[in-house]
Motif scaffolding. Structure first.
Motif, PDB file in Angstrom:
ATOM      1  N   HIS A  25     169.884  28.147  50.333  1.00 44.98           N
ATOM      2  CA  HIS A  25     168.377  27.722  49.383  1.00 44.98           C
ATOM      3  C   HIS A  25     166.900  27.779  50.199  1.00 44.98           C
ATOM      4  O   HIS A  25     165.782  28.286  50.608  1.00 44.98           O
ATOM      5  N   CYS A  26     167.391  26.028  51.193  1.00 46.18           N
ATOM      6  CA  CYS A  26     166.502  25.649  51.663  1.00 46.18           C
ATOM      7  C   CYS A  26     165.841  26.920  52.782  1.00 46.18           C
ATOM      8  O   CYS A  26     164.869  26.453  52.901  1.00 46.18           O
ATOM      9  N   MET A  27     166.799  27.254  53.798  1.00 49.67           N
ATOM     10  CA  MET A  27     166.593  28.166  54.440  1.00 49.67           C
ATOM     11  C   MET A  27     165.951  29.108  54.091  1.00 49.67           C
ATOM     12  O   MET A  27     165.019  29.469  55.354  1.00 49.67           O
ATOM     13  N   VAL A  28     166.483  29.685  53.489  1.00 49.85           N
ATOM     14  CA  VAL A  28     165.238  30.989  52.933  1.00 49.85           C
ATOM     15  C   VAL A  28     164.512  30.803  52.114  1.00 49.85           C
ATOM     16  O   VAL A  28     163.745  31.579  52.238  1.00 49.85           O
ATOM     17  N   ASN A  29     163.711  30.026  51.445  1.00 52.12           N
ATOM     18  CA  ASN A  29     163.030  29.302  50.614  1.00 52.12           C
ATOM     19  C   ASN A  29     161.936  28.934  51.983  1.00 52.12           C
ATOM     20  O   ASN A  29     160.170  29.349  52.352  1.00 52.12           O
ATOM     21  N   PHE A  30     162.204  28.833  53.331  1.00 49.20           N
ATOM     22  CA  PHE A  30     161.563  28.223  54.541  1.00 49.20           C
ATOM     23  C   PHE A  30     161.050  30.094  55.043  1.00 49.20           C
ATOM     24  O   PHE A  30     159.438  29.959  54.850  1.00 49.20           O
ATOM     25  N   ILE A  31     162.167  31.050  54.881  1.00 47.07           N
ATOM     26  CA  ILE A  31     161.671  32.120  55.037  1.00 47.07           C
ATOM     27  C   ILE A  31     160.793  33.148  54.448  1.00 47.07           C
ATOM     28  O   ILE A  31     159.688  33.807  54.278  1.00 47.07           O
ATOM     29  N   LYS A  32     161.185  33.012  53.300  1.00 50.12           N
ATOM     30  CA  LYS A  32     160.807  33.329  52.050  1.00 50.12           C
ATOM     31  C   LYS A  32     160.145  32.746  51.022  1.00 50.12           C
ATOM     32  O   LYS A  32     161.478  32.833  49.996  1.00 50.12           O
ATOM     33  N   GLU A  33     159.564  32.399  50.851  1.00 46.66           N
ATOM     34  CA  GLU A  33     159.248  31.070  49.593  1.00 46.66           C
ATOM     35  C   GLU A  33     159.691  31.427  47.784  1.00 46.66           C
ATOM     36  O   GLU A  33     158.988  32.702  47.468  1.00 46.66           O
ATOM     37  N   ASN A  34     160.126  31.138  47.085  1.00 48.82           N
ATOM     38  CA  ASN A  34     160.021  31.612  46.145  1.00 48.82           C
ATOM     39  C   ASN A  34     161.530  33.113  45.667  1.00 48.82           C
ATOM     40  O   ASN A  34     161.397  33.162  44.609  1.00 48.82           O
ATOM     41  N   LEU A  35     161.826  33.660  47.274  1.00 45.69           N
ATOM     42  CA  LEU A  35     162.493  34.239  46.533  1.00 45.69           C
ATOM     43  C   LEU A  35     163.804  34.129  46.237  1.00 45.69           C
ATOM     44  O   LEU A  35     164.080  35.777  45.219  1.00 45.69           O
ATOM     45  N   LEU A  36     163.877  33.153  45.706  1.00 47.13           N
ATOM     46  CA  LEU A  36     165.670  32.650  44.917  1.00 47.13           C
ATOM     47  C   LEU A  36     165.582  31.760  44.295  1.00 47.13           C
ATOM     48  O   LEU A  36     166.069  30.996  43.657  1.00 47.13           O
ATOM     49  N   GLY A  37     164.292  31.561  44.131  1.00 43.00           N
ATOM     50  CA  GLY A  37     163.863  30.796  42.386  1.00 43.00           C
ATOM     51  C   GLY A  37     163.769  28.563  43.099  1.00 43.00           C
ATOM     52  O   GLY A  37     163.917  29.122  44.425  1.00 43.00           O
ATOM     53  N   SER A  38     163.692  27.909  42.356  1.00 49.37           N
ATOM     54  CA  SER A  38     164.276  26.739  42.467  1.00 49.37           C
ATOM     55  C   SER A  38     165.301  26.829  42.726  1.00 49.37           C
ATOM     56  O   SER A  38     166.162  27.253  42.528  1.00 49.37           O
ATOM     57  N   VAL A  39     165.613  24.858  43.019  1.00 52.72           N
ATOM     58  CA  VAL A  39     166.670  24.956  43.692  1.00 52.72           C
ATOM     59  C   VAL A  39     167.490  24.992  42.125  1.00 52.72           C
ATOM     60  O   VAL A  39     168.833  24.833  41.885  1.00 52.72           O
ATOM     61  N   LYS A  40     166.712  24.094  41.102  1.00 54.47           N
ATOM     62  CA  LYS A  40     167.955  24.286  39.643  1.00 54.47           C
ATOM     63  C   LYS A  40     168.073  25.944  39.288  1.00 54.47           C
ATOM     64  O   LYS A  40     168.951  25.840  38.915  1.00 54.47           O
ATOM     65  N   GLU A  41     167.432  27.450  39.231  1.00 55.14           N
ATOM     66  CA  GLU A  41     167.422  28.057  38.930  1.00 55.14           C
ATOM     67  C   GLU A  41     168.953  29.027  40.220  1.00 55.14           C
ATOM     68  O   GLU A  41     169.074  29.212  39.451  1.00 55.14           O
ATOM     69  N   PHE A  42     168.472  28.202  41.033  1.00 56.47           N
ATOM     70  CA  PHE A  42     168.935  28.284  42.126  1.00 56.47           C
ATOM     71  C   PHE A  42     171.154  28.417  42.339  1.00 56.47           C
ATOM     72  O   PHE A  42     172.043  28.837  41.772  1.00 56.47           O
ATOM     73  N   ARG A  43     171.051  26.731  41.848  1.00 58.99           N
ATOM     74  CA  ARG A  43     172.367  26.180  41.121  1.00 58.99           C
ATOM     75  C   ARG A  43     172.657  27.644  40.199  1.00 58.99           C
ATOM     76  O   ARG A  43     174.271  27.210  40.720  1.00 58.99           O
ATOM     77  N   ASN A  44     172.152  27.310  38.869  1.00 56.09           N
ATOM     78  CA  ASN A  44     172.495  28.057  38.103  1.00 56.09           C
ATOM     79  C   ASN A  44     172.888  29.553  38.051  1.00 56.09           C
ATOM     80  O   ASN A  44     174.118  29.628  37.693  1.00 56.09           O
ATOM     81  N   ARG A  45     172.525  30.260  38.830  1.00 52.28           N
ATOM     82  CA  ARG A  45     172.708  31.634  39.244  1.00 52.28           C
ATOM     83  C   ARG A  45     173.830  31.758  39.905  1.00 52.28           C
ATOM     84  O   ARG A  45     174.643  32.859  39.944  1.00 52.28           O
TER      85      ARG A  45
END
Length: 91
Positions: A25-45
């Motif tokens: 998630h951290c890597m993807v967020n660096f590439i394309k911010e918020n694509l996967l949502g917050s860490v909490k959202e990503f963890r739940n989804r």
């Protein structure tokens, strides 16, 4: 690193991300911010359902959900993340 303004970002990585979805998630967020949502959202989804489906005592439904979420994640990242798989067979 996220505060650096760039037109494009490239991340080259090896196996450290192989089994750690939060680092992924951290890597993807660096590439394309918020694509996967917050860490909490990503963890739940994604993280929780994928890990539940990988447990030794996973139910068939847990495994189905895991596969579905992994596929959704793959599709979301299509065109954004390229994965090269190298498989070595011992003889």
């Amino acid at each position: 690193m996220n505060s650096i303004k760039t037109r494009r970002r490239v991340v080259l990585t090896g196996t450290p991300l192989q089994n750690n979805l939060i680092e992924y998630h951290c890597m993807v967020n660096f590439i394309k911010e918020n694509l996967l949502g917050s860490v909490k959202e990503f963890r739940n989804r994604f993280v929780n359902p994928i890990q539940n489906g990988q447990a030794a005592d996973s139910t068939d439904q847990d495994v189905r959900i895991m596969k579905k979420r992994a596929h959704i994640l793959y599709e979301m990242l299509n065109g954004c993340v390229q994965v090269t798989l190298c498989v070595t067979y011992a003889s």
